[in-house]
Scaffold this active site. Sequence first.
Site, PDB file in Angstrom:
ATOM      1  N   GLU A 292      -0.001  -4.571  11.493  1.00  0.00           N
ATOM      2  CA  GLU A 292      -0.202  -6.026  11.557  1.00  0.00           C
ATOM      3  C   GLU A 292       0.914  -6.719  12.318  1.00  0.00           C
ATOM      4  O   GLU A 292       0.705  -7.758  12.921  1.00  0.00           O
ATOM      5  CB  GLU A 292      -0.279  -6.617  10.133  1.00  0.00           C
ATOM      6  CG  GLU A 292      -1.694  -6.658   9.605  1.00  0.00           C
ATOM      7  CD  GLU A 292      -1.875  -7.516   8.360  1.00  0.00           C
ATOM      8  OE1 GLU A 292      -2.979  -7.482   7.836  1.00  0.00           O
ATOM      9  OE2 GLU A 292      -0.926  -8.199   7.913  1.00  0.00           O
ATOM     10  N   HIS A 322      -2.804  21.670   6.216  1.00  0.00           N
ATOM     11  CA  HIS A 322      -4.065  22.408   6.174  1.00  0.00           C
ATOM     12  C   HIS A 322      -5.224  21.518   6.603  1.00  0.00           C
ATOM     13  O   HIS A 322      -6.373  21.802   6.290  1.00  0.00           O
ATOM     14  CB  HIS A 322      -4.284  22.939   4.754  1.00  0.00           C
ATOM     15  CG  HIS A 322      -3.118  23.761   4.283  1.00  0.00           C
ATOM     16  ND1 HIS A 322      -3.015  25.114   4.497  1.00  0.00           N
ATOM     17  CD2 HIS A 322      -1.958  23.392   3.674  1.00  0.00           C
ATOM     18  CE1 HIS A 322      -1.860  25.551   4.008  1.00  0.00           C
ATOM     19  NE2 HIS A 322      -1.198  24.521   3.504  1.00  0.00           N
ATOM     20  N   LYS A 436     -10.988 -13.153   8.174  1.00  0.00           N
ATOM     21  CA  LYS A 436     -11.053 -13.943   6.934  1.00  0.00           C
ATOM     22  C   LYS A 436     -12.023 -15.111   7.118  1.00  0.00           C
ATOM     23  O   LYS A 436     -12.851 -15.395   6.252  1.00  0.00           O
ATOM     24  CB  LYS A 436      -9.667 -14.486   6.573  1.00  0.00           C
ATOM     25  CG  LYS A 436      -8.699 -13.431   6.028  1.00  0.00           C
ATOM     26  CD  LYS A 436      -7.404 -14.081   5.516  1.00  0.00           C
ATOM     27  CE  LYS A 436      -6.435 -13.049   4.950  1.00  0.00           C
ATOM     28  NZ  LYS A 436      -5.232 -13.623   4.353  1.00  0.00           N
TER      29      LYS A 436
HETATM   30  O1  PA5 Z   1       0.607  -9.365   5.533  1.00  0.00           O
HETATM   31  C1  PA5 Z   1      -0.240 -10.229   5.491  1.00  0.00           C
HETATM   32  O2  PA5 Z   1      -0.013 -11.382   5.860  1.00  0.00           O
HETATM   33  C2  PA5 Z   1      -1.624  -9.956   4.928  1.00  0.00           C
HETATM   34  O3  PA5 Z   1      -1.867  -8.603   4.758  1.00  0.00           O
HETATM   35  C3  PA5 Z   1      -1.788 -10.643   3.581  1.00  0.00           C
HETATM   36  O4  PA5 Z   1      -0.832 -10.147   2.698  1.00  0.00           O
HETATM   37  C4  PA5 Z   1      -3.179 -10.429   3.029  1.00  0.00           C
HETATM   38  O5  PA5 Z   1      -4.135 -10.812   3.964  1.00  0.00           O
HETATM   39  C5  PA5 Z   1      -3.366 -11.206   1.723  1.00  0.00           C
HETATM   40  O6  PA5 Z   1      -3.098 -12.568   1.948  1.00  0.00           O
HETATM   41  P1  PA5 Z   1      -2.806 -13.570   0.757  1.00  0.00           P
HETATM   42  O7  PA5 Z   1      -1.562 -13.125   0.080  1.00  0.00           O
HETATM   43  O8  PA5 Z   1      -2.677 -14.894   1.398  1.00  0.00           O
HETATM   44  O9  PA5 Z   1      -3.982 -13.495  -0.172  1.00  0.00           O
END
Ligand code: PA5
Length: 467
Positions: A292, A322, A436
């Site tokens: 990310e 394996h 989202k």
């Molecule tokens: O790292 C990130 O920003 C995302 O993976 C969020 O943690 C994830 O989408 C969950 O978001 P939120 O904490 O707003 O529910």
Amino acid sequence: MINLYWKNATEKVVGPEHGLTSEDLAGVAPSVEAAHAALMDQVRHGQPGYTALPDHPSYPSQVKQLAARFRENTTDLVVLGIGGSALGAIAIQNALHPATYNLISDKKRGGPRLFVLDNVDPALIADTFKCLRRRLETTLFNVISKSGETAETAAQFMIVREMLRERLGDKFASRIVATTDAEKGTLHEIARQDGYATLPVPGDVGGRFSVLSPVGLFPAAMTGVDIDAMLAGAVAMKQRLANPKWRENPACVLAAVKVLMFNRKGKPLHVMMPYSNRLYMLADWYRQIWAESLGKRLSVDGQREVFTGPTPIKALGTTDQHSQVQLYREGPNDKLVVFLEVDKHPADVRIPDSFADVDGMAYLAKSKLSKLLAAEKSATEYALAVSKRPSVTLRFNGITPQSIGEFFYLYEFVTSLAGEMLGINTYDQPAVELGKQATFALMGRKGYEEQAKEMKPILREDKNYLA
Ligand code: PA5
């Protein structure tokens, strides 16, 4: 304590085509030094936000106070969250407790059982809640969402809230802890109205960098992890990583190796392969922070399309010897393997001397499993090197709260450095946001009608392509 060993990523071991040469290292020095200087400049001002977490003045005590209040009357803790709001808790739990933790009796376990629901798979949710039905009065739900609006977490939370209201009536709020933005957001507002205990997700810390905030600390403290020791490990790493001499700084070396492998040696795939089941979920946590943070279309100024980012992969030693190592050795030479190796495991087992006369078994007799595991790791490292496949190793002296704290901070910092060196914005996730919003549109959320229309041509099913 964690150290980095990187000789097997150099030309000395895997040759100049796939290994780093002295020219490569001289070439990368200005870039890694500049990235480090720029980052340290921010660190001095408490930025990026995660760098202020190891020695935060109030979060640890807030977390410990709340954990002390709930540990008394909680047999089960259920974390509702996804992505950065779940992976840290899973990694800590997996590393610092036995795999059988939830099977240990309430009396002996010393903390609640832990369930982290990081999906909306209906069977997962139904099965878990069925298992908790008789213990609902003593189950605590920690709903974690920075935005407070992530569909998966919102759905889980709504199910839990109704379930608790039905069973506990007016007292339902006493079994929910909300970890969310301290000032705003949907979950923040609901928590205020319903009267839940709350913990903050710092505004300047993105989900994937939040493990050392109350997001990761509260579930850890509830299950009895020494969070002070974990944070002390992170502080020690933070101090180590301030070193401007890049060849002495494990984060700088690791970032340099990874970026060089990606940019110059044709290695877009970065495998993390712990030789320890306890550390396996660290690889899952790594997959998220790496993917990310670094997988980006645009340059940091937003002006150029760069489509960059090494792809993180997880593998487990010895299990995946394996399964994956055939490919890693003889398939495309497009991978850098980062091994995680443990000096002293939390437990050990000696192999008995059962077949002294059977050649195929006698050599194992009287050795400890830790020795076999270490030999298998070295054997894989060697086999990869023979095939000119580069690797590095992160050596853990033990699996302790300290070393886990060190690891988190180290990899967060490496990610920041790599982001600087790749010239992208490490801290946003525009591509995740679209998914989202598309979910909101498909589920009929108000305000997303246009988005729903835009999606139709792609999502309309065409029977011609059904085989
Ligand atoms: O790292 C990130 O920003 C995302 O993976 C969020 O943690 C994830 O989408 C969950 O978001 P939120 O904490 O707003 O529910």
